[in-house]
Each structure stands twice: as structure tokens, then as C-alpha cells.
Design a protein around this motif. Structure first.
Motif, PDB file in Angstrom:
ATOM      1  N   LYS A 246      83.021  84.023 -61.917  1.00  0.00           N
ATOM      2  CA  LYS A 246      82.881  83.086 -60.807  1.00  0.00           C
ATOM      3  C   LYS A 246      83.630  83.539 -59.565  1.00  0.00           C
ATOM      4  CE  LYS A 246      81.982  78.942 -63.570  1.00  0.00           C
ATOM      5  NZ  LYS A 246      82.426  77.563 -63.906  1.00  0.00           N
ATOM      6  N   THR A 247      84.399  84.636 -59.663  1.00  0.00           N
ATOM      7  CA  THR A 247      85.135  85.127 -58.500  1.00  0.00           C
ATOM      8  C   THR A 247      84.323  86.200 -57.769  1.00  0.00           C
ATOM      9  OG1 THR A 247      86.273  86.870 -59.746  1.00  0.00           O
ATOM     10  CG2 THR A 247      87.315  84.696 -59.675  1.00  0.00           C
TER      11      THR A 247
ATOM     12  N   ARG B 104      76.585  84.108 -53.323  1.00  0.00           N
ATOM     13  CA  ARG B 104      76.504  82.646 -53.286  1.00  0.00           C
ATOM     14  C   ARG B 104      76.883  82.083 -51.927  1.00  0.00           C
ATOM     15  NH1 ARG B 104      79.786  78.398 -54.500  1.00  0.00           N
ATOM     16  NH2 ARG B 104      81.528  79.704 -55.126  1.00  0.00           N
ATOM     17  N   PHE B 105      77.808  82.728 -51.217  1.00  0.00           N
ATOM     18  CA  PHE B 105      78.245  82.172 -49.933  1.00  0.00           C
ATOM     19  C   PHE B 105      78.117  83.198 -48.808  1.00  0.00           C
ATOM     20  CE2 PHE B 105      81.928  84.042 -51.910  1.00  0.00           C
ATOM     21  CZ  PHE B 105      82.757  84.506 -50.891  1.00  0.00           C
TER      22      PHE B 105
ATOM     23  N   THR C 139      78.160  95.866 -52.776  1.00  0.00           N
ATOM     24  CA  THR C 139      77.773  95.403 -54.111  1.00  0.00           C
ATOM     25  C   THR C 139      76.912  94.153 -54.054  1.00  0.00           C
ATOM     26  OG1 THR C 139      79.785  94.075 -54.318  1.00  0.00           O
ATOM     27  CG2 THR C 139      79.873  96.338 -55.140  1.00  0.00           C
ATOM     28  N   SER C 140      76.943  93.441 -52.918  1.00  0.00           N
ATOM     29  CA  SER C 140      76.250  92.163 -52.811  1.00  0.00           C
ATOM     30  C   SER C 140      74.886  92.344 -52.159  1.00  0.00           C
ATOM     31  CB  SER C 140      77.092  91.177 -51.990  1.00  0.00           C
ATOM     32  OG  SER C 140      76.328  90.044 -51.634  1.00  0.00           O
TER      33      SER C 140
ATOM     34  N   GLY D 195      81.570  74.469 -45.598  1.00  0.00           N
ATOM     35  CA  GLY D 195      81.344  73.428 -46.588  1.00  0.00           C
ATOM     36  C   GLY D 195      81.252  73.936 -48.009  1.00  0.00           C
ATOM     37  N   GLN D 196      81.442  75.231 -48.236  1.00  0.00           N
ATOM     38  CA  GLN D 196      81.392  75.806 -49.569  1.00  0.00           C
ATOM     39  C   GLN D 196      82.779  76.293 -49.986  1.00  0.00           C
ATOM     40  OE1 GLN D 196      77.860  78.539 -48.422  1.00  0.00           O
ATOM     41  NE2 GLN D 196      77.594  78.182 -50.607  1.00  0.00           N
ATOM     42  N   THR D 197      83.035  76.264 -51.279  1.00  0.00           N
ATOM     43  CA  THR D 197      84.269  76.824 -51.810  1.00  0.00           C
ATOM     44  C   THR D 197      83.930  77.998 -52.716  1.00  0.00           C
ATOM     45  OG1 THR D 197      84.298  75.328 -53.710  1.00  0.00           O
ATOM     46  CG2 THR D 197      85.470  74.620 -51.720  1.00  0.00           C
TER      47      THR D 197
END
Length: 262
Positions: free
Chosen positions: A27-28, A33-34, A94-95, A199-201
């Protein structure tokens, strides 16, 4: 005053305990995702747009006609700036999500690839005049293999221009949070923050290492250190972020190196 738009795109950070990521490390560092929220912040915020990126460009100097690899290029802000200055730029990250944003910025003809700095890179030996490694090495526990790859793809005498978390700053963050035992300055230690942006963490983990360990890694990989820099923010930051600059006119946030392949 900082505009409401800049406040919206700011990245707030909170130090978290190692137990917060031990259950599910996947999850890190999930930039897919963001990606959009991070890119929006990176474009306009103080730390990236008015401190780190101008410092990297200043250290690169005149790049017209030079072939440069943007290692960990993200959404392509540094890539674009180097290309605008006349460099022939390639980039990898990598993303895939970040690279999609980079392609939207740079055009379909941009040389962009999905690759991991922690593994073999898809470039021939002695391809590049320079490598720009902007805030990427500190994601790696072991710098040895990555630096060996970057040395391989650099021409003799080529430059590695790198920025990393300043080890003094990381140590200070932990001391101020009362977590000295979790991040001894002299150890190589994984540490994690929770970013809130758009607004995302997201949980972001990096590796702290002391200055002497950085220097030993660079020299061991066949680089000669020509510059170690702790720059001031871009002068424009004083107008764009007057309160922040008044509170902290000198930064101890990132550490910058220029290294020459021997």
C-alpha cells in the motif's frame, strides 16, 4: 498570501510508525493511485516547483545538445524543462500512471519507458551525457546496483545530477516527533509518511542513510563528487509564498550532488 489553488495543491505530511505499513507494504508508494493529485501539487508547490526543480536545473547548467536520462521522471516536469533548454531527453519511471501523464505533457514522440531503478535499465552502455535522478535514490535500500547501472549507461566523464532527502532533515523530523530511536542518524532506516494531497491520502516510504554512506556509495560505484549543494529556494518563492519563506528562509530539505563518471 498563498492562493486557494496553491493551498488545494499543497502536500501535507505526517510521520507514521513502522507498524502502519508492516501489515501490507504494497500500500506504500502507489503513485498510480494518486498520480494526478501528486502531479498537480508538484507543478505549483514550494518544495518541488520553487526549490528542488530549479536547483536541479541550475546544477545541470547549459544542457543544449546533451543527451540526458531523467531517472524516475514521474509526470515529466523536469523532462520538459530540460528539453526546453535544448537537451535530448529520455525518461523512465516505475509508475505507468505517472508516465501516462508525462506522455500527455510531452507528446507521443517522447522517449518514455516503464522501468525500475532497482533493476537492469533498458539502455545500452555509454548512452547518456547526463543522468538526472530527482528525488528517486532515497526510495532504494541499497544504492549499489542502481548506481552501477547509471554508471554503465553514462559516457566516460558523464554526470549524475541527483537530489535526495537531506539526512539531517530526516533525523530532525524524527527527533521533533520524539522518535529518535526509530531513525538513528548513522543507520540506514526505512521511514514512512502519510501524504494528503488533493483530498487523497497515501503512504510513502523512503530510506534514510547518513551522509558518509551516500558518499561511500557514490565513490564505490565509480563516481567523483564535484558538487554538494544545499541551495536556497528560487527567488520567485518569496513573492509566491511570502509567509512560508518568512518563517523558513533557508531550507534543509534536500541534498544535491553532481557526480562525474570516472
Amino acid at each position: 498570501m498563498i492562493s486557494s489553488e496553491r493551498q488545494e495543491h499543497a502536500i501535507s505530511t505526517k510521520l507514521v510508525s513502522p507498524s502502519a505499513v508492516s501489515v501490507d507494504p504494497s500500500k506504500t508508494n502507489d503513485y498510480n493511485r494518486f498520480a494526478e493529485a501528486y502531479t498537480a501539487a508538484n507543478e505549483t508547490n514550494l518544495v518541488n516547483a520553487y526549490y528542488e526543480r530549479p536547483a536541479m536545473l541550475a546544477l545541470a547548467g547549459d544542457v543544449a545538445g546533451r543527451r540526458i536520462l531523467d531517472a524516475g521522471c514521474g509526470s515529466g516536469a523536469l523532462f520538459a524543462a530540460l528539453r526546453d533548454r535544448g537537451a535530448m531527453v529520455s525518461g523512465f519511471d516505475t509508475s505507468a500512471g505517472m508516465l501516462e501523464l508525462a506522455r500527455q505533457r510531452l507528446g507521443d514522440g517522447a522517449d518514455l519507458q516503464v522501468a525500475d531503478l532497482d533493476g537492469p535499465l533498458p539502455y545500452p552502455d555509454e548512452t547518456f551525457d547526463d543522468v538526472a535522478a530527482s528525488l528517486v535514490l532515497h526510495y532504494l535500500e541499497d544504492w549499489g546496483p542502481a548506481l552501477a547501472e547509471l554508471r554503465r549507461i553514462l559516457k566516460p566523464g558523464g554526470r549524475l545530477i541527483a537530489s535526495v532527502d537531506h539526512p539531517f532533515a530526516v533525523n530532525l523530523i524524527h527527533r521533533e516527533a520524539g522518535r529518535e530511536a526509530a531513525c538513528n542518524y548513522f543507520d540506514t532506516t526505512k521511514w514512512t509518511v502519510e501524504w494528503t494531497v488533493g483530498g487523497q491520502t497515501a503512504l510513502v516510504s523512503r530510506w534514510h542513510r547518513p551522509l558518509h554512506a551516500m558518499i561511500e556509495a557514490f565513490i564505490g560505484a565509480g563516481f567523483r563528487i564535484t558538487v554538494i549543494s544545499e541551495p536556497d529556494p528560487d527567488p520567485a518563492a518569496r513573492e509566491m509564498f511570502p509567509e512560508a519563506i518568512a518563517a523558513m528562509p533557508r531550507f534543509l530539505c534536500f541534498l544535491f550532488f553532481v557526480l562525474q563518471a570516472e
